[in-house]
Design a protein around this motif. Structure first.
Motif, PDB file in Angstrom:
ATOM      1  N   SER A   1     -24.549  14.136  12.257  1.00  0.00           N
ATOM      2  CA  SER A   1     -23.745  15.156  12.913  1.00  0.00           C
ATOM      3  C   SER A   1     -22.462  14.601  13.537  1.00  0.00           C
ATOM      4  N   ALA A   2     -22.129  13.367  13.278  1.00  0.00           N
ATOM      5  CA  ALA A   2     -20.950  12.743  13.876  1.00  0.00           C
ATOM      6  C   ALA A   2     -19.663  13.379  13.358  1.00  0.00           C
ATOM      7  N   THR A   3     -18.671  13.489  14.241  1.00  0.00           N
ATOM      8  CA  THR A   3     -17.351  13.986  13.880  1.00  0.00           C
ATOM      9  C   THR A   3     -16.381  12.816  13.918  1.00  0.00           C
ATOM     10  N   HIS A   4     -15.544  12.732  12.882  1.00  0.00           N
ATOM     11  CA  HIS A   4     -14.597  11.624  12.756  1.00  0.00           C
ATOM     12  C   HIS A   4     -13.193  12.177  12.548  1.00  0.00           C
ATOM     13  N   THR A   5     -12.192  11.452  13.032  1.00  0.00           N
ATOM     14  CA  THR A   5     -10.797  11.812  12.802  1.00  0.00           C
ATOM     15  C   THR A   5     -10.131  10.658  12.082  1.00  0.00           C
ATOM     16  N   LEU A   6      -9.388  11.007  11.034  1.00  0.00           N
ATOM     17  CA  LEU A   6      -8.729  10.005  10.222  1.00  0.00           C
ATOM     18  C   LEU A   6      -7.280  10.415   9.995  1.00  0.00           C
ATOM     19  N   LYS A   7      -6.347   9.446  10.108  1.00  0.00           N
ATOM     20  CA  LYS A   7      -4.940   9.695   9.822  1.00  0.00           C
ATOM     21  C   LYS A   7      -4.498   8.767   8.704  1.00  0.00           C
ATOM     22  N   LEU A   8      -3.738   9.338   7.754  1.00  0.00           N
ATOM     23  CA  LEU A   8      -3.201   8.526   6.673  1.00  0.00           C
ATOM     24  C   LEU A   8      -1.910   9.126   6.158  1.00  0.00           C
ATOM     25  N   THR A   9      -1.244   8.377   5.300  1.00  0.00           N
ATOM     26  CA  THR A   9       0.021   8.807   4.714  1.00  0.00           C
ATOM     27  C   THR A   9      -0.148   8.920   3.212  1.00  0.00           C
ATOM     28  N   THR A  10       0.318  10.036   2.652  1.00  0.00           N
ATOM     29  CA  THR A  10       0.335  10.196   1.209  1.00  0.00           C
ATOM     30  C   THR A  10       1.743   9.900   0.723  1.00  0.00           C
ATOM     31  N   VAL A  11       1.806   9.274  -0.436  1.00  0.00           N
ATOM     32  CA  VAL A  11       3.096   8.949  -1.035  1.00  0.00           C
ATOM     33  C   VAL A  11       3.094   9.502  -2.454  1.00  0.00           C
ATOM     34  N   GLN A  12       4.018  10.409  -2.717  1.00  0.00           N
ATOM     35  CA  GLN A  12       4.085  11.052  -4.029  1.00  0.00           C
ATOM     36  C   GLN A  12       4.535  10.064  -5.086  1.00  0.00           C
ATOM     37  N   ILE A  13       3.817  10.064  -6.220  1.00  0.00           N
ATOM     38  CA  ILE A  13       4.202   9.192  -7.329  1.00  0.00           C
ATOM     39  C   ILE A  13       4.625   9.983  -8.564  1.00  0.00           C
ATOM     40  N   ALA A  14       4.261  11.272  -8.626  1.00  0.00           N
ATOM     41  CA  ALA A  14       4.694  12.129  -9.735  1.00  0.00           C
ATOM     42  C   ALA A  14       4.587  13.582  -9.309  1.00  0.00           C
TER      43      ALA A  14
ATOM     44  N   ALA B   1       1.019  17.661  -8.633  1.00  0.00           N
ATOM     45  CA  ALA B   1       1.531  16.394  -8.108  1.00  0.00           C
ATOM     46  C   ALA B   1       0.434  15.337  -8.083  1.00  0.00           C
ATOM     47  N   ALA B   2       0.852  14.085  -8.167  1.00  0.00           N
ATOM     48  CA  ALA B   2      -0.041  12.933  -8.032  1.00  0.00           C
ATOM     49  C   ALA B   2       0.476  12.086  -6.880  1.00  0.00           C
ATOM     50  N   ASN B   3      -0.453  11.534  -6.106  1.00  0.00           N
ATOM     51  CA  ASN B   3      -0.089  10.773  -4.914  1.00  0.00           C
ATOM     52  C   ASN B   3      -0.979   9.553  -4.754  1.00  0.00           C
ATOM     53  N   LYS B   4      -0.461   8.552  -4.072  1.00  0.00           N
ATOM     54  CA  LYS B   4      -1.322   7.453  -3.646  1.00  0.00           C
ATOM     55  C   LYS B   4      -1.563   7.638  -2.160  1.00  0.00           C
ATOM     56  N   ASP B   5      -2.784   7.341  -1.739  1.00  0.00           N
ATOM     57  CA  ASP B   5      -3.201   7.545  -0.361  1.00  0.00           C
ATOM     58  C   ASP B   5      -3.214   6.204   0.360  1.00  0.00           C
ATOM     59  N   ILE B   6      -2.472   6.123   1.479  1.00  0.00           N
ATOM     60  CA  ILE B   6      -2.282   4.863   2.201  1.00  0.00           C
ATOM     61  C   ILE B   6      -2.872   4.984   3.611  1.00  0.00           C
ATOM     62  N   GLN B   7      -3.648   3.989   3.956  1.00  0.00           N
ATOM     63  CA  GLN B   7      -4.208   3.909   5.308  1.00  0.00           C
ATOM     64  C   GLN B   7      -4.082   2.466   5.769  1.00  0.00           C
ATOM     65  N   ASN B   8      -3.516   2.283   6.947  1.00  0.00           N
ATOM     66  CA  ASN B   8      -3.306   0.935   7.503  1.00  0.00           C
ATOM     67  C   ASN B   8      -2.572   0.028   6.522  1.00  0.00           C
ATOM     68  N   GLY B   9      -1.582   0.581   5.809  1.00  0.00           N
ATOM     69  CA  GLY B   9      -0.759  -0.197   4.895  1.00  0.00           C
ATOM     70  C   GLY B   9      -1.389  -0.513   3.551  1.00  0.00           C
TER      71      GLY B   9
END
Length: 148
Positions: free
Chosen positions: A36-49, A59-67
């Motif tokens: 039942s744990a709740t988690h919060t996550l932040k990341l950046t998407t970078v479009q590649i197409a 669209a297609a993207n790469k997903d980046i977290q902590n670089g």
């Protein structure tokens, strides 16, 4: 449709997809937590197409977290040119499974909200919400709150 609208659609699609990737990554990271744990996550998407065909934007993207690249995603959005809203289906691929979701995107400001609709392997049974905020024409900050 104007070039500005098209770029906003692409940016929004990227946001939605990245959000999905964030959820997928968070579920993988939180697998040892209570059910039942709740988690919060932040990341950046970078479009590649990105490709717009009629009222659809894919669209297609790469997903980046902590670089680091933590996954890839695709979005398929149906655009309503009258309301400037896009309804998107999201699919995220990661080494430990796939994740699916839906998002609604405001094409005027690039923001979006959505829900997690399912997944496979590590992401089986994950639920939650996501929000997206554009950082640039090709990058989006995605915040995911999920339950495992």
């Amino acid at each position: 449709m104007s070039a500005l609208t098209t770029s906003r659609i692409a940016r929004s699609a990227t946001v939605a997809v990245m959000a999905g990737g964030a959820v997928a990554g968070a579920v993988g990271l939180g697998s040892a937590a209570p059910a039942s744990a709740t988690h919060t996550l932040k990341l950046t998407t970078v479009q590649i197409a990105d490709k717009q065909v009629g009222y659809y934007d894919i669209a297609a993207n790469k997903d980046i977290q902590n670089g680091k690249v933590v996954g890839f995603d695709t979005t398929s959005c149906l655009i309503n040119i009258n309301t400037h809203v896009a309804k998107c289906e999201i699919s995220v691929s990661r080494a430990d499974g796939t994740f699916r979701g839906r998002a609604t995107l405001n094409l005027d400001n690039g923001t979006g909200t959505g829900v997690i609709t399912g997944g496979t392997r590590t992401f089986h049974g994950a639920t939650g919400t996501l929000t997206a905020k554009p950082l640039s024409q090709t990058k989006t900050l995605v915040t995911v709150v999920y339950h495992s």
